[in-house]
Scaffold this motif. Sequence first.
Motif, PDB file in Angstrom:
ATOM      1  N   MET A 252      32.136  18.914  15.056  1.00 50.18           N
ATOM      2  CA  MET A 252      32.339  17.669  15.781  1.00 50.18           C
ATOM      3  C   MET A 252      32.378  16.495  14.817  1.00 50.18           C
ATOM      4  SD  MET A 252      30.869  14.703  17.163  1.00 50.18           S
ATOM      5  CE  MET A 252      29.093  14.928  17.137  1.00 50.18           C
ATOM      6  N   THR A 253      33.242  15.548  15.104  1.00 53.28           N
ATOM      7  CA  THR A 253      33.248  14.277  14.394  1.00 53.28           C
ATOM      8  C   THR A 253      33.244  13.165  15.427  1.00 53.28           C
ATOM      9  OG1 THR A 253      34.400  12.899  12.770  1.00 53.28           O
ATOM     10  CG2 THR A 253      35.777  14.181  14.253  1.00 53.28           C
ATOM     11  N   GLY A 254      32.575  12.072  15.122  1.00 51.49           N
ATOM     12  CA  GLY A 254      32.477  11.006  16.110  1.00 51.49           C
ATOM     13  C   GLY A 254      32.281   9.647  15.487  1.00 51.49           C
ATOM     14  N   THR A 255      32.489   8.635  16.291  1.00 52.55           N
ATOM     15  CA  THR A 255      32.278   7.253  15.875  1.00 52.55           C
ATOM     16  C   THR A 255      31.762   6.470  17.070  1.00 52.55           C
ATOM     17  OG1 THR A 255      33.296   5.312  14.843  1.00 52.55           O
ATOM     18  CG2 THR A 255      34.630   6.517  16.430  1.00 52.55           C
ATOM     19  N   GLY A 256      31.093   5.379  16.816  1.00 56.12           N
ATOM     20  CA  GLY A 256      30.571   4.583  17.917  1.00 56.12           C
ATOM     21  C   GLY A 256      29.854   3.342  17.439  1.00 56.12           C
ATOM     22  N   VAL A 257      29.190   2.697  18.364  1.00 56.04           N
ATOM     23  CA  VAL A 257      28.460   1.461  18.087  1.00 56.04           C
ATOM     24  C   VAL A 257      27.049   1.598  18.649  1.00 56.04           C
ATOM     25  CG1 VAL A 257      28.310  -1.015  18.554  1.00 56.04           C
ATOM     26  CG2 VAL A 257      30.533   0.040  18.111  1.00 56.04           C
ATOM     27  N   ARG A 258      26.076   1.246  17.838  1.00 58.87           N
ATOM     28  CA  ARG A 258      24.678   1.212  18.272  1.00 58.87           C
ATOM     29  C   ARG A 258      24.266  -0.243  18.440  1.00 58.87           C
ATOM     30  NH1 ARG A 258      20.246   5.079  15.676  1.00 58.87           N
ATOM     31  NH2 ARG A 258      21.322   6.406  17.194  1.00 58.87           N
ATOM     32  N   ALA A 259      23.834  -0.581  19.643  1.00 58.20           N
ATOM     33  CA  ALA A 259      23.407  -1.950  19.949  1.00 58.20           C
ATOM     34  C   ALA A 259      21.898  -1.978  20.112  1.00 58.20           C
ATOM     35  CB  ALA A 259      24.089  -2.437  21.221  1.00 58.20           C
TER      36      ALA A 259
END
Length: 359
Positions: free
Chosen positions: A315-322
Motif C-alpha cells: 500500500m502507498t498513501g498520502t494525506g493530511v494530519r490536522a
Amino acid sequence: MREKIILTFFIFIISVLNSIAAERSITWEPVAGASGYFLEIKDSEGNIIVSTTVSENFYSMSNLKPGAYSFRVATLNILKHQGESTLWIDFVIEKLYIPELKSVSQGELISSFSNKNIVVKGKNLKPGAKLFLRGNGKEIELTDFQVISDTEAVFNCKPDSSSNGKYNLVIVNRGDAVAVLNDAINIVEKEAAETICFAGIGYSVNIPFGKSSYYYGFSYTGVSGFFQISGRNIGLTNIIFETEFDAVRFNYIDSLKKSTLSYATLGIGPGYYFPLVSNSLELFFKLQGGGVYTSVTLDENLIDKKVSSIDLYAMTGTGVRAWMTENFFIDSALGLKTIFYAGESMYDIKVSLSCGWKF
C-alpha cells in the motif's frame, strides 16, 4: 552654532496593547550658552506639524502617531535670536507589540541531533523577533527561527551535549518587548529521550478497480486501527513507523450473482510527515506492506460456499494530519492498495478519515 550641536535620534516605540503610551522624545546634546532651542517637525508628506521653542535639549513626542517624520533644531541666544538650523533628520515612530508565548510543540530536544520544525504558538509574534533559550547560566540564540504568522513561529535546533538541561523559551520583539515561557525546553541525550507514540482508529470507503470492479461495488464498511512510533529517537525527525490493521467487506454488484469478499490486512511501514505549520497541519506520505487474509463467500455455490487464503499486500498513501489540540489529531488520507490474490492482483482505492492521540 551649527557645528556645535550634536544631535542623536531614536526610533521610538508605542504599545498597541496598553492604553498608557510609552515615554517618547527626541534629544540632542546641549549647547553651552544656548538659552533655548527652536524645533521643527514635519510629517512624511512634508507638512510642518510642530514649530516650537523649548528650553531643554529634548522634546516629548507622546502625541505623535506612528509614522515617518523628520526634525531639525536651531539654538536660541539670550535675545531669542535663532541660529542656523541643522539639516532635516529622519526618524520613525513604530508600534510596540508585546509578545506572548503560549506553547511549544516539542518540549524535549535531543542533543547532537537536528530537531526540526518545532512550532511555537503565542500572540504578537512579529518578523524581526529573536528567540532564545535561557537557563543553566546560558543564553542560546535560536538563529534558525522564522515567524510564520502573528500566532505561530517555527525553529530548528541542533544543540550540543554541553547544553543539556532545562531552559526558558524567550522571544524578544523589536523595542525589547519580551515574553518568557518558563521551563519550556529540556535538552537531553538520545538515550534519555522519551518515545513519542500515536494511536488511532478510522473509517474508510474502498473503491475496487481493475478486474475487481467488474464484480464488486464500493465498500462502505472499511475500518482500521493503527499504532505509530516516532523515529526522532534515532535521528529520523520526520519519520513515523506504523503498524495498521485494516478490514474491508465487498459485495457483488446487483447485476451478478450475489457473493461477498472480505479481507483483513496487518502491515507495517514508514511514513514521512512534513509540517505545514501555518495551519497546524502535517502533510504525509507512507508505504506499507504485510499479510492479508481474504475470504470469498459464494452465496449460490452449494458445494463450496467459502474460499479463503493468506496472501501479501502493498500500500502507498498520502494525506493530511490536522492537529486539533496539542495531543489530538484527525487524518484525512487517500491510499492505493494492491493485494496479490489467487495468482493475480486485486486493487482498491481507500479514502479514509481517522482520529488519534499522541502519548
